[in-house]
Scaffold this motif. Structure first.
Motif, PDB file in Angstrom:
ATOM      1  N   LYS A 189      -3.968   6.274   2.043  1.00  0.00           N
ATOM      2  CA  LYS A 189      -5.326   6.053   2.545  1.00  0.00           C
ATOM      3  C   LYS A 189      -6.338   6.853   1.735  1.00  0.00           C
ATOM      4  O   LYS A 189      -7.428   6.350   1.405  1.00  0.00           O
ATOM      5  CB  LYS A 189      -5.397   6.441   4.021  1.00  0.00           C
ATOM      6  N   ASN A 190      -5.996   8.078   1.396  1.00  0.00           N
ATOM      7  CA  ASN A 190      -6.892   8.902   0.581  1.00  0.00           C
ATOM      8  C   ASN A 190      -7.129   8.262  -0.787  1.00  0.00           C
ATOM      9  O   ASN A 190      -8.252   8.302  -1.318  1.00  0.00           O
ATOM     10  CB  ASN A 190      -6.312  10.309   0.413  1.00  0.00           C
ATOM     11  N   MET A 191      -6.084   7.684  -1.357  1.00  0.00           N
ATOM     12  CA  MET A 191      -6.218   6.998  -2.643  1.00  0.00           C
ATOM     13  C   MET A 191      -7.152   5.799  -2.505  1.00  0.00           C
ATOM     14  O   MET A 191      -8.021   5.569  -3.365  1.00  0.00           O
ATOM     15  CB  MET A 191      -4.843   6.530  -3.131  1.00  0.00           C
ATOM     16  N   LEU A 192      -6.992   5.041  -1.434  1.00  0.00           N
ATOM     17  CA  LEU A 192      -7.831   3.868  -1.226  1.00  0.00           C
ATOM     18  C   LEU A 192      -9.290   4.255  -0.966  1.00  0.00           C
ATOM     19  O   LEU A 192     -10.208   3.553  -1.399  1.00  0.00           O
ATOM     20  CB  LEU A 192      -7.300   3.039  -0.053  1.00  0.00           C
ATOM     21  N   GLU A 193      -9.487   5.353  -0.244  1.00  0.00           N
ATOM     22  CA  GLU A 193     -10.855   5.802   0.011  1.00  0.00           C
ATOM     23  C   GLU A 193     -11.540   6.250  -1.276  1.00  0.00           C
ATOM     24  O   GLU A 193     -12.761   6.114  -1.427  1.00  0.00           O
ATOM     25  CB  GLU A 193     -10.864   6.932   1.034  1.00  0.00           C
ATOM     26  N   SER A 194     -10.772   6.768  -2.217  1.00  0.00           N
ATOM     27  CA  SER A 194     -11.337   7.139  -3.521  1.00  0.00           C
ATOM     28  C   SER A 194     -11.674   5.899  -4.340  1.00  0.00           C
ATOM     29  O   SER A 194     -12.674   5.860  -5.056  1.00  0.00           O
ATOM     30  CB  SER A 194     -10.343   8.013  -4.303  1.00  0.00           C
ATOM     31  N   GLU A 195     -10.820   4.889  -4.200  1.00  0.00           N
ATOM     32  CA  GLU A 195     -10.985   3.655  -4.974  1.00  0.00           C
ATOM     33  C   GLU A 195     -12.036   2.740  -4.351  1.00  0.00           C
ATOM     34  O   GLU A 195     -12.900   2.201  -5.063  1.00  0.00           O
ATOM     35  CB  GLU A 195      -9.636   2.924  -5.029  1.00  0.00           C
ATOM     36  N   CYS A 196     -11.956   2.555  -3.031  1.00  0.00           N
ATOM     37  CA  CYS A 196     -12.845   1.614  -2.322  1.00  0.00           C
ATOM     38  C   CYS A 196     -13.238   2.227  -0.981  1.00  0.00           C
ATOM     39  O   CYS A 196     -12.648   1.893   0.058  1.00  0.00           O
ATOM     40  CB  CYS A 196     -12.144   0.279  -2.079  1.00  0.00           C
ATOM     41  N   PRO A 197     -14.201   3.122  -0.946  1.00  0.00           N
ATOM     42  CA  PRO A 197     -14.549   3.837   0.285  1.00  0.00           C
ATOM     43  C   PRO A 197     -14.939   2.905   1.437  1.00  0.00           C
ATOM     44  O   PRO A 197     -15.751   1.999   1.268  1.00  0.00           O
ATOM     45  CB  PRO A 197     -15.747   4.698  -0.142  1.00  0.00           C
ATOM     46  N   GLY A 198     -14.294   3.113   2.591  1.00  0.00           N
ATOM     47  CA  GLY A 198     -14.668   2.398   3.803  1.00  0.00           C
ATOM     48  C   GLY A 198     -14.372   0.914   3.811  1.00  0.00           C
ATOM     49  O   GLY A 198     -14.938   0.176   4.619  1.00  0.00           O
ATOM     50  N   ILE A 199     -13.459   0.467   2.960  1.00  0.00           N
ATOM     51  CA  ILE A 199     -13.212  -0.970   2.833  1.00  0.00           C
ATOM     52  C   ILE A 199     -11.893  -1.402   3.450  1.00  0.00           C
ATOM     53  O   ILE A 199     -11.835  -2.368   4.222  1.00  0.00           O
ATOM     54  CB  ILE A 199     -13.255  -1.407   1.350  1.00  0.00           C
TER      55      ILE A 199
END
Length: 343
Positions: free
Chosen positions: A118-128
């Protein structure tokens, strides 16, 4: 003069009206469910599948048992309120989570793996990307990485702002459940007997704690199991791992659900059921229960035809992953932290 409408006509009118209302409701739910689609993140987060796959690949390569942990999280999530990420929520002052429910407290692990992705995804696409979608995709990738089938994952789920401790205690199948109880829990989710037998095949990977299989190995295991040296030796090993007397450190001892190929997703699980060696009572019930006329034939089918098992498992995983409350598309959110609702 007033015209009297025949009773039969009035009855038919009522039946047609009710049928029409039900049809509208069904179509409405289908429209809501159609919000799940394969290209949901095509423009908003096109790398989502790659990010999740790479992270899960690292986890499974470091320890193949992590595949079962992620798959179990997804299963336990979908059986309570639908696939909405509620299983990932921690307890707070205002929210009672599902993690400490009897079916989860000693069974679910892997939360830190989901946190890291989730942290990786938030860095890549915040809030998506929702935690519910993350978990659904990760479960598919975990299965593939240990030799299981691939299936396309429709996405677009929202995360629940609530959890349900009570439903976690009642909806999730338990190791000592009878066949009829297991069937009823799957039917409640809209999953068929065929779905149940196929999804139970997930126990071809993963581990079980002593307290989950003690009653089985000191109960009817010897009755169902084949009488040969291998079976008898395996039973001795199980009893050594899990003593009859309860309590102490042995409660946390674990053993593989499938001792033949524990880290490989295959149809070995069904072969064990044919031999009467299912580790959990709920597993062996699929083949040995007096009520298991249909389930027994499905166990035989999947033992003989691994491709049929893989195809049905894929179809049933999509069906389970699509258990989504229609209102969640309106009331849900995309959590920035899978453990807590957004403030």
């Amino acid at each position: 003069m007033a015209t009297t409408i025949p009773y039969s006509f009035r009855l038919n009118y009522v039946v047609v009206t009710v049928a029409f209302v039900l049809l509208v409701l069904v179509l409405t739910n289908r429209c809501e469910a159609s919000e799940l689609r394969l290209d949901y993140y095509a423009s908003s987060c096109p790398t989502v599948f790659d990010v999740i796959r790479k992270e899960i690949e690292c986890d499974v390569q470091s320890d193949p048992r992590n595949a079962a942990l992620v798959l179990r999280l997804h299963f336990h999530d979908c059986f309570v309120q639908g696939c909405d990420g509620s299983v990932l929520l921690d307890d707070t002052v205002t929210l009672k989570g599902e993690k400490t429910a009897s079916a989860n407290i000693n069974s679910l692990k892997g939360f830190s793996l989901i946190d890291r992705i989730k942290n990786m995804l938030e860095s890549e696409c915040p809030g998506i990307v929702s935690c519910a979608d993350l978990l659904t995709i990760a479960a598919r990738d975990a299965v593939v990485l240990v030799g299981g089938p691939y299936w396309d994952v429709p996405v677009g789920r929202k995360d629940s702002k609530t959890a349900n401790f009570a439903l976690a205690n009642t909806n999730i199948p338990k190791p000592d459940d009878t066949l009829l109880t297991i069937i009823s829990k799957f039917l409640y989710q809209g999953l068929s007997v065929t779905d149940m037998v196929a999804l139970s095949g997930a126990h071809t990977i993963g581990m079980a704690r002593c307290e989950s299989f003690r009653s089985r190995i000191y109960g009817d295991y010897e009755v169902t199991s084949e009488k040969d040296a291998v079976s008898e030796s395996h039973l001795r090993d199980l009893r050594s791992t899990c003593p009859l007397t309860k309590g102490g450190s042995s409660e946390n001892n674990v053993t593989s659900l499938d001792y033949v190929t524990p880290d490989l997703f295959d149809n070995s699980y069904y072969h064990l059921l044919l031999k009467g060696q299912g580790l959990l009572n709920s597993d062996q019930e699929l083949y040995s229960s007096l009520f298991g006329i249909q389930t027994r034939e499905l166990v035989k089918k999947y033992a003989l035809d691994p491709l049929a098992f893989f195809q049905q498992f894929s179809d049933s995983m999509v069906k389970m992953g699509n258990i989504v409350k229609p209102e969640s598309f309106v009331d849900g959110e995309v959590r920035t932290n899978c453990r807590f609702v957004n403030t």
